[in-house]
Motif scaffolding. Structure first.
Motif, PDB file in Angstrom:
ATOM      1  N   LEU A  85     -37.130  10.415  53.855  1.00  8.38           N
ATOM      2  CA  LEU A  85     -37.764  11.129  54.958  1.00  8.38           C
ATOM      3  C   LEU A  85     -36.769  11.203  56.110  1.00  8.38           C
ATOM      4  CD1 LEU A  85     -41.346   9.540  55.167  1.00  8.38           C
ATOM      5  CD2 LEU A  85     -40.596  11.470  53.797  1.00  8.38           C
ATOM      6  N   ILE A  86     -36.591  12.395  56.634  1.00  9.13           N
ATOM      7  CA  ILE A  86     -35.703  12.593  57.777  1.00  9.13           C
ATOM      8  C   ILE A  86     -36.531  13.191  58.906  1.00  9.13           C
ATOM      9  CG2 ILE A  86     -33.645  13.745  58.647  1.00  9.13           C
ATOM     10  CD1 ILE A  86     -32.647  13.911  55.748  1.00  9.13           C
ATOM     11  N   PHE A  87     -36.620  12.459  60.004  1.00 12.27           N
ATOM     12  CA  PHE A  87     -37.328  12.949  61.185  1.00 12.27           C
ATOM     13  C   PHE A  87     -36.317  13.519  62.162  1.00 12.27           C
ATOM     14  CE2 PHE A  87     -40.158   9.715  59.507  1.00 12.27           C
ATOM     15  CZ  PHE A  87     -41.427  10.249  59.694  1.00 12.27           C
ATOM     16  N   ILE A  88     -36.556  14.738  62.614  1.00 12.55           N
ATOM     17  CA  ILE A  88     -35.787  15.257  63.739  1.00 12.55           C
ATOM     18  C   ILE A  88     -36.710  15.145  64.942  1.00 12.55           C
ATOM     19  CG2 ILE A  88     -34.526  17.210  64.681  1.00 12.55           C
ATOM     20  CD1 ILE A  88     -33.878  18.054  61.858  1.00 12.55           C
ATOM     21  N   ALA A  91     -36.801   8.339  67.982  1.00 16.39           N
ATOM     22  CA  ALA A  91     -37.007   7.172  67.125  1.00 16.39           C
ATOM     23  C   ALA A  91     -38.400   6.596  67.327  1.00 16.39           C
ATOM     24  CB  ALA A  91     -35.943   6.108  67.428  1.00 16.39           C
ATOM     25  N   GLY A  92     -38.900   6.649  68.554  1.00 17.74           N
ATOM     26  CA  GLY A  92     -40.221   6.117  68.825  1.00 17.74           C
ATOM     27  C   GLY A  92     -41.308   6.836  68.051  1.00 17.74           C
ATOM     28  N   ALA A  94     -40.956   8.464  65.210  1.00 18.87           N
ATOM     29  CA  ALA A  94     -40.818   8.127  63.789  1.00 18.87           C
ATOM     30  C   ALA A  94     -41.368   6.733  63.500  1.00 18.87           C
ATOM     31  CB  ALA A  94     -39.353   8.222  63.374  1.00 18.87           C
ATOM     32  N   VAL A  95     -41.054   5.771  64.369  1.00 23.93           N
ATOM     33  CA  VAL A  95     -41.511   4.393  64.153  1.00 23.93           C
ATOM     34  C   VAL A  95     -43.031   4.328  64.172  1.00 23.93           C
ATOM     35  CG1 VAL A  95     -41.589   2.096  65.186  1.00 23.93           C
ATOM     36  CG2 VAL A  95     -39.402   3.286  64.955  1.00 23.93           C
ATOM     37  N   ARG A  96     -43.646   5.002  65.103  1.00 26.71           N
ATOM     38  CA  ARG A  96     -45.106   4.966  65.194  1.00 26.71           C
ATOM     39  C   ARG A  96     -45.757   5.595  63.966  1.00 26.71           C
ATOM     40  NH1 ARG A  96     -46.669   3.314  70.188  1.00 26.71           N
ATOM     41  NH2 ARG A  96     -45.083   3.436  71.833  1.00 26.71           N
ATOM     42  N   LEU A  97     -45.129   6.614  63.413  1.00 21.70           N
ATOM     43  CA  LEU A  97     -45.699   7.283  62.249  1.00 21.70           C
ATOM     44  C   LEU A  97     -45.575   6.456  60.974  1.00 21.70           C
ATOM     45  CD1 LEU A  97     -44.535  10.947  62.938  1.00 21.70           C
ATOM     46  CD2 LEU A  97     -46.905  10.175  62.790  1.00 21.70           C
ATOM     47  N   ILE A  98     -44.475   5.732  60.829  1.00 12.51           N
ATOM     48  CA  ILE A  98     -44.270   4.989  59.580  1.00 12.51           C
ATOM     49  C   ILE A  98     -44.754   3.548  59.648  1.00 12.51           C
ATOM     50  CG2 ILE A  98     -42.288   6.426  58.948  1.00 12.51           C
ATOM     51  CD1 ILE A  98     -40.470   4.049  59.687  1.00 12.51           C
ATOM     52  N   ALA A  99     -44.981   3.033  60.855  1.00  7.29           N
ATOM     53  CA  ALA A  99     -45.317   1.609  60.994  1.00  7.29           C
ATOM     54  C   ALA A  99     -46.490   1.166  60.123  1.00  7.29           C
ATOM     55  CB  ALA A  99     -45.587   1.271  62.458  1.00  7.29           C
ATOM     56  N   PRO A 100     -47.580   1.925  60.048  1.00  8.57           N
ATOM     57  CA  PRO A 100     -48.709   1.452  59.224  1.00  8.57           C
ATOM     58  C   PRO A 100     -48.434   1.499  57.720  1.00  8.57           C
ATOM     59  CG  PRO A 100     -49.400   3.136  60.817  1.00  8.57           C
ATOM     60  CD  PRO A 100     -47.912   3.159  60.757  1.00  8.57           C
ATOM     61  N   LEU A 101     -47.326   2.123  57.332  1.00 10.99           N
ATOM     62  CA  LEU A 101     -47.060   2.366  55.910  1.00 10.99           C
ATOM     63  C   LEU A 101     -46.066   1.383  55.310  1.00 10.99           C
ATOM     64  CD1 LEU A 101     -46.613   6.233  56.270  1.00 10.99           C
ATOM     65  CD2 LEU A 101     -48.731   4.993  55.768  1.00 10.99           C
ATOM     66  N   LEU A 102     -45.428   0.563  56.135  1.00 12.85           N
ATOM     67  CA  LEU A 102     -44.348  -0.289  55.654  1.00 12.85           C
ATOM     68  C   LEU A 102     -44.868  -1.327  54.665  1.00 12.85           C
ATOM     69  CD1 LEU A 102     -42.379  -0.925  58.964  1.00 12.85           C
ATOM     70  CD2 LEU A 102     -42.154   0.944  57.326  1.00 12.85           C
ATOM     71  N   VAL A 113     -33.617   9.091  61.325  1.00 12.74           N
ATOM     72  CA  VAL A 113     -33.975   9.862  62.509  1.00 12.74           C
ATOM     73  C   VAL A 113     -32.729  10.565  63.034  1.00 12.74           C
ATOM     74  CG1 VAL A 113     -34.738   9.735  64.910  1.00 12.74           C
ATOM     75  CG2 VAL A 113     -35.883   8.374  63.183  1.00 12.74           C
ATOM     76  N   ILE A 114     -32.896  11.824  63.403  1.00 11.85           N
ATOM     77  CA  ILE A 114     -31.818  12.606  64.022  1.00 11.85           C
ATOM     78  C   ILE A 114     -32.348  13.151  65.340  1.00 11.85           C
ATOM     79  CG2 ILE A 114     -30.206  14.529  63.749  1.00 11.85           C
ATOM     80  CD1 ILE A 114     -30.689  14.371  60.739  1.00 11.85           C
ATOM     81  N   ASP A 115     -31.588  13.017  66.406  1.00 11.92           N
ATOM     82  CA  ASP A 115     -32.029  13.592  67.675  1.00 11.92           C
ATOM     83  C   ASP A 115     -31.947  15.112  67.599  1.00 11.92           C
ATOM     84  OD1 ASP A 115     -29.308  14.367  69.523  1.00 11.92           O
ATOM     85  OD2 ASP A 115     -29.017  13.033  67.802  1.00 11.92           O
ATOM     86  N   GLU A 116     -32.728  15.779  68.425  1.00 13.21           N
ATOM     87  CA  GLU A 116     -32.843  17.237  68.363  1.00 13.21           C
ATOM     88  C   GLU A 116     -31.511  17.944  68.595  1.00 13.21           C
ATOM     89  OE1 GLU A 116     -35.001  20.570  71.073  1.00 13.21           O
ATOM     90  OE2 GLU A 116     -36.287  18.905  70.407  1.00 13.21           O
ATOM     91  N   ALA A 117     -30.613  17.323  69.346  1.00 17.94           N
ATOM     92  CA  ALA A 117     -29.303  17.929  69.607  1.00 17.94           C
ATOM     93  C   ALA A 117     -28.334  17.731  68.444  1.00 17.94           C
ATOM     94  CB  ALA A 117     -28.701  17.360  70.885  1.00 17.94           C
ATOM     95  N   GLY A 118     -28.722  16.920  67.464  1.00 15.40           N
ATOM     96  CA  GLY A 118     -27.861  16.697  66.310  1.00 15.40           C
ATOM     97  C   GLY A 118     -26.639  15.854  66.609  1.00 15.40           C
ATOM     98  N   ARG A 119     -26.768  14.924  67.560  1.00 12.70           N
ATOM     99  CA  ARG A 119     -25.610  14.106  67.927  1.00 12.70           C
ATOM    100  C   ARG A 119     -25.562  12.772  67.192  1.00 12.70           C
ATOM    101  NH1 ARG A 119     -26.569  13.950  74.254  1.00 12.70           N
ATOM    102  NH2 ARG A 119     -28.650  13.574  73.395  1.00 12.70           N
ATOM    103  N   PHE A 120     -26.734  12.239  66.857  1.00 13.81           N
ATOM    104  CA  PHE A 120     -26.790  10.907  66.249  1.00 13.81           C
ATOM    105  C   PHE A 120     -27.717  10.910  65.038  1.00 13.81           C
ATOM    106  CE2 PHE A 120     -26.034  10.317  70.809  1.00 13.81           C
ATOM    107  CZ  PHE A 120     -24.805   9.664  70.768  1.00 13.81           C
ATOM    108  N   VAL A 121     -27.307  10.190  64.008  1.00 15.48           N
ATOM    109  CA  VAL A 121     -28.116  10.009  62.798  1.00 15.48           C
ATOM    110  C   VAL A 121     -28.345   8.510  62.638  1.00 15.48           C
ATOM    111  CG1 VAL A 121     -28.338  10.499  60.338  1.00 15.48           C
ATOM    112  CG2 VAL A 121     -26.961  12.009  61.790  1.00 15.48           C
ATOM    113  N   VAL A 122     -29.614   8.103  62.666  1.00 14.78           N
ATOM    114  CA  VAL A 122     -29.947   6.676  62.671  1.00 14.78           C
ATOM    115  C   VAL A 122     -30.807   6.338  61.452  1.00 14.78           C
ATOM    116  CG1 VAL A 122     -30.946   4.780  63.993  1.00 14.78           C
ATOM    117  CG2 VAL A 122     -30.011   6.779  65.194  1.00 14.78           C
TER     118      VAL A 122
END
Length: 258
Positions: A85-88, A91-92, A94-102, A113-122
């Motif tokens: 799963l790649i969220f653009i 990070a917050g 994405a974390v809230r969405l996946i937290a109940p599923l871990l 997670v990728i920021d909307e500007a495409g500068r960082f991939v985490v």
């Protein structure tokens, strides 16, 4: 549980544009990789709100789906079905969405997670076993971004105990407690002996020297005392040795006979 494919979720117009660009580049790369390796990769899907579809410029091989209804319900389904799963988004979010599923790092998919500007991939989840760290570096290369790796072994440039020899087809033989103990010893700088009876030195592909706390030897005769032992062998493990070392022993089984 078998998962396959990549799902890219973008919640904004700018994110949708970036998602389309990334998906198209991933398709090209995976087609090339498939031709070289003979492996057909899973489907690549892009999920955006319907009003952002026009922002997408996609190559063949990318499936576009609209986000209808609950984003949380969609993520719950994809978390079970998809390998990645790649969220653009932030990070917050994405974390809230996946937290109940871990569940467990051996079962959770890779999440990035990728920021909307495409500068960082985490890579957020399953950095090693799920391949999120390696994927982050690959995606960063495609986007001209920076991969932000936070796992200790990657930051320190040392081995990942749970991945050692994977590219060579090795099978790890150890329980969770032993893997955690060995990984902690590696990153904490404690002495770790690697008994390499079946491999030579292929497992260390880096041009850098081995970290000082890793001590490769050819047999147990030269092992000495250590916080953990990583044993690459085809031999039967003596039950008494296994009992005596307990969680300090991790065994790797090469799958190719000499």
């Amino acid at each position: 549980m078998h998962r396959s494919g990549t799902a890219i979720l973008a919640l904004t117009r700018g994110g949708a544009t970036l998602a389309g660009r990334l998906a198209s580049r991933l398709v090209v790369c995976e087609v090339v990789s498939g031709v070289v390796s003979g492996v057909v990769s899973g489907v690549i899907e892009v999920y955006v709100q319907e009003r952002f579809h026009r922002s997408l410029a996609l190559d063949d091989g990318v499936r576009v789906e609209s986000i209808d209804g609950s984003v949380s319900a969609l993520v719950t389904r994809l978390f079970v079905d998809r390998a990645e799963l790649i969220f653009i988004a932030s990070a917050g979010v994405a974390v809230r969405l996946i937290a109940p599923l871990l569940a467990d790092k051996t079962r959770d998919p890779a999440v990035l997670v990728i920021d909307e500007a495409g500068r960082f991939v985490v890579p957020l989840l399953s950095g090693h076993l799920g391949g999120a760290n390696a994927r982050a570096q690959r995606i960063a290369g495609l986007l001209g971004a920076t991969a932000v790796l936070t796992t200790s072994s990657d930051v320190q440039g040392t081995i990942a105990v749970d991945l050692l020899g994977r590219e060579l087809g090795w099978r790890v033989e150890a329980d969770r407690e032993a893997l955690l103990h060995a990984a902690a010893a590696v990153v904490n700088g404690e002495p770790v002996v690697i008994i390499e009876e079946a491999c030579g030195r292929e497992w260390w592909a880096s041009e850098r020297p081995l970290p000082a706390n890793l001590h490769p030897v050819a047999s147990w005769i030269h092992a000495g005392e250590a916080a953990a032992y990583l044993w690459v062998t085809r031999k039967r493990i003596d039950p008494e040795l296994r009992r005596r070392l307990g969680r300090r022993l991790v065994v790797y089984r090469p799958n190719v006979l000499p």
